[in-house]
Every structure is written in C-alpha cells, then in structure tokens.
Design a protein around this motif. Structure first.
Motif, mmCIF file in Angstrom:
data_model
loop_
_atom_site.group_PDB
_atom_site.id
_atom_site.type_symbol
_atom_site.label_atom_id
_atom_site.label_comp_id
_atom_site.label_asym_id
_atom_site.label_seq_id
_atom_site.Cartn_x
_atom_site.Cartn_y
_atom_site.Cartn_z
ATOM 1 N N THR A 117 0.851 -1.188 0.000
ATOM 2 C CA THR A 117 0.000 0.000 0.000
ATOM 3 C C THR A 117 0.886 1.236 0.000
ATOM 4 N N GLU A 118 0.274 2.351 -0.251
ATOM 5 C CA GLU A 118 0.999 3.623 -0.224
ATOM 6 C C GLU A 118 1.194 4.120 1.209
ATOM 7 N N GLN A 119 0.453 3.530 2.146
ATOM 8 C CA GLN A 119 0.538 3.955 3.544
ATOM 9 C C GLN A 119 1.802 3.394 4.183
#
Length: 131
Positions: A117-119
């Motif tokens: 994920t981008e998180q």
C-alpha cells in the motif's frame, strides 16, 4: 589417491560443483562486455567471482525450494528488470531473478499474499524505559 572435484558449496548436504561457476565466469569473459570485466587474478576479479558464486547459490537454493514446494518453473516467463527494480532487489537477487525461472517462481510464491500500500507501516508504540 582419491581426488575431489572443487566445490562451490553444499546445499542440504548435496555438493554443488564449482564447474558451473567456472563456466559462468568463462561465458562472461567470452561475452560482449568482457572488456569491462576486471583483469583475471586481481582483487576486483575475486570480488566478481564471489558475486557470481552468490548468484549461483541463490539460484540453486531457489531451485531446491521450488522443487520442495512443487512449483511449476516452466510457467515463469523470462524478465528483464528495470533499473529501479534491480536496485530495490539488490544486484545479486536481481541477477538471480532475471536468470532463473526457479527464483521467479519462489518469489511469486512467497509474495503472493503480500499487499503493498501507499501507507507507511504503523509505528510501534513507544516502549517504557527500563531504568
């Protein structure tokens, strides 16, 4: 007198002959980029030999793991990593990944359930100091 073939190493007790390492080095020296390789016998040449040996050992380890997992390496199509992917994997892993269907099959198997994920990952809570 009993002579032993020089070994690259052992994998699960199985000897890995050095002959494959020597063949790969010879192929590099006969290849299109031979002029960019270090002179034989130099410290840089020994480093190249170690690097190629690590690539070969990575390939052999993944071949054994692929066999143990029953992975079909025939379906792992050839790839050429872009520069960013190669840097992210590291030079040894990238070379093994590009050169071995077994490496690609094991990589696919062990990362199949990984979701990127981008998180950023959550930070661990602070630990109490042990004074």
């Amino acid at each position: 007198m009993h002579t032993h073939e020089p070994l690259l190493g052992l994998l699960d007790g199985r000897p890995l002959p050095r002959a494959e390492l020597d063949a790969r080095l010879a192929a590099l020296r006969a290849g299109p980029r031979a002029s960019a390789l270090p002179a034989p016998g130099t410290q840089q040449d020994r480093q190249l030999t170690r690097w190629v040996a690590q690539v070969l050992l990575s390939e052999e380890l993944c071949a054994a793991e692929a066999a143990a997992r029953g992975l079909d390496c025939a379906t792992a199509s050839p790839v050429h990593l872009d520069q960013r992917a190669a840097v992210e994997l590291g030079s040894i892993a990238a070379a093994a990944f590009e050169g071995s269907a077994a490496v690609r099959a094991v990589y696919e198997a062990v990362t199949a359930d990984v979701q990127v994920t981008e998180q950023p990952p959550a930070a661990d809570p602070p630990r109490p100091s042990g004074n």
